[in-house]
Design an enzyme around this catalytic site. Structure first.
Site, PDB file in Angstrom:
ATOM      1  CE  LYS A  35      85.359  58.526 -36.008  1.00  0.00           C
ATOM      2  NZ  LYS A  35      83.988  58.714 -36.524  1.00  0.00           N
ATOM      3  N   GLY A 256      77.643  43.570 -61.705  1.00  0.00           N
ATOM      4  CA  GLY A 256      78.718  43.213 -60.786  1.00  0.00           C
ATOM      5  C   GLY A 256      78.212  42.327 -59.673  1.00  0.00           C
ATOM      6  CB  CYS A 263      74.017  55.168 -48.820  1.00  0.00           C
ATOM      7  SG  CYS A 263      74.953  56.561 -48.175  1.00  0.00           S
ATOM      8  CE  LYS A 266      72.986  54.668 -43.321  1.00  0.00           C
ATOM      9  NZ  LYS A 266      71.821  55.565 -43.336  1.00  0.00           N
TER      10      LYS A 266
END
Length: 434
Positions: A35, A256, A263, A266
């Protein structure tokens, strides 16, 4: 001010870039050399509209840098933000605080002067006190304060959410920490965005309560959508009729295939677990989790029913697999439930997604990836719209139908309607709640 940001995931990188754009000197820290190498090359490891340009601007201005060296990042820092992952812990639904604890221990070993340690990660009530206790255990002589500063960023609109927030929540226990946090967010205060100062526990719970409520709105409208199908009502009109009520509002009332992402899944599970641990069952939240899982499975039935009761041997084109548009995030996406079920039922599944392939290839084995919707639909028996990317909102339906062996569409985001689909040549069309 000088700020260290631990973690260059979604929350950490967006927050670090935006804070540097406020004029602060920000050093983003991550243990993952891959990263850091990407970031040093100017490459963004996540997809978020506008983030690459804003990052490049602040790197060029000398306000933003990246390193694996926490000691260097903390040198002279006024605050250090913990923005590491808190995934659901396997087996019990708790938030896994392993990375938070590790960050707190490393901060304790590294800090050399008074620093405000800010928890940006979403953490259960009591975690900030645990962070403080951890630092004191490792370094009894450390001079610091702990602050809670939960994030409220929507993937796909994160920069705007950070720069123009509905509110900034800051939990603190001292005037000194409040002054540091006030200086960090001074640019937003001067523009009159509200800053809510609370105690640590209240700040922690605000985040969970807000996300659970939004997940509840989504799940509620999906249950109403099922009722609409039974009684002949139109969920889009029901949603509009509800949303025009100022007490309710129109956001998160779009039927849907269920909620997903980093978010809501969990955080609802963690809040439900918190309630159990404190003998205050979160019965509504527990039901939301259950119903949301049922919604995803109901979408599988819709596709199978559309294909006359079986997808075995049929080619199914799936448009969109990320949990929402304008992100590459696959975490708990409805596609991770629906697509494997179709493959398991014998379907030959083709997938197209503008940003989902990098993660999706590993998560969705047994599918073929296509470059665009029309290639995915070539000789297909059914098209399934799972994510409402803009390119799927403006399809040439007649062209799409001509590409297919059997023109059927399962529009699980209610982008189109029965009349337009029929006019374009689709012999079968289904949506959600209509």
């Amino acid at each position: 001010m000088k700020i260290a940001m631990i973690g260059t995931g979604y929350v950490g990188l967006v927050s670090g870039v935006c804070l540097s754009d406020f004029g602060h000197e920000v050093v983003c820290v991550d243990k993952d050399p891959r990263k850091i190498d990407m970031l040093l090359r100017g490459e963004v490891p996540i997809f978020e509209p506008g983030l690459d340009q804003l990052m490049a601007k602040n790197v060029a201005a000398g306000r933003l840098s990246f390193t694996q060296d926490l000691a260097a990042a903390l040198d002279g820092a006024d605050a250090v933000f913990i923005a590491v992952g808190t995934p659901t812990r396997r087996g019990d639904g708790h938030a896994d605080l392993t990375y938070v604890t590790a960050a707190a221990e490393e901060i304790a070993r590294t800090m050399t002067h008074y620093t405000v340690v800010v928890t940006k990660s979403t953490v259960p009530v009591g975690t900030n006190q645990m962070v403080a206790d951890t630092i004191r255990r490792v370094r009894p002589d450390a001079e610091f304060d702990v602050a809670s500063n939960p994030e409220f960023l929507r993937e796909g609109a994160a920069i705007d959410d950070f720069m123009r927030p509905d509110r900034i929540v800051v939990g603190v226990t001292s005037d000194r920490a409040r002054a540091v946090m006030g200086e960090i967010y001074r640019p937003l205060f001067l523009r009159e965005f509200p800053i809510l100062y609370t105690d640590l526990e209240t700040a922690e719970l605000i985040k969970y309560a807000a996300n659970a409520f939004l997940a509840t709105k989504i799940t509620f409208i999906n249950e109403i959508a099922q009722l609409c199908e039974r009684v002949g009502a139109n969920i889009k009109e029901v949603s509009r009729g509800m949303g025009l009520d100022g007490r309710i509002g129109n956001k998160f009332l779009h039927a849907g295939p269920g909620y997903g992402g980093s978010c809501f899944p969990k955080d609802t599970k963690a809040l439900a677990r918190m309630g159990q641990d404190h003998a205050v069952p979160m019965q509504i939240v527990e039901t939301v989790i259950k119903v949301n899982d049922e919604v995803k499975r109901r979408m599988i039935d819709k596709v199978v029913d559309l294909c006359e009761g079986s997808v075995n041997g049929k080619t199914v084109a799936v448009l969109g697999v990320t949990f929402k548009p304008n992100t590459d995030d696959m975490r708990d996406a409805p596609a991770l439930t629906i697509v494997p079920a179709l493959v398991g039922a014998g379907a030959k599944v083709r997938v197209v997604d503008p940003q989902g392939k990098a993660e999706g290839e590993a998560l969705l084995p047994g599918v073929h990836w296509a470059d665009d919707a029309y290639k995915a639909a070539h000789n297909a028996d059914c098209v399934v719209i799972l994510t409402e990317w803009n390119e799927f909102r403006a399809l040439d339906l007649a062209k799409l139908a001509r590409k297919m062996t059997v023109a059927r569409m399962a529009d699980l985001r209610n982008i189109y309607n029965q009349a337009d689909a029929a006019k374009a040549g689709f012999i079968a069309y289904t949506s959600v709640g209509r």
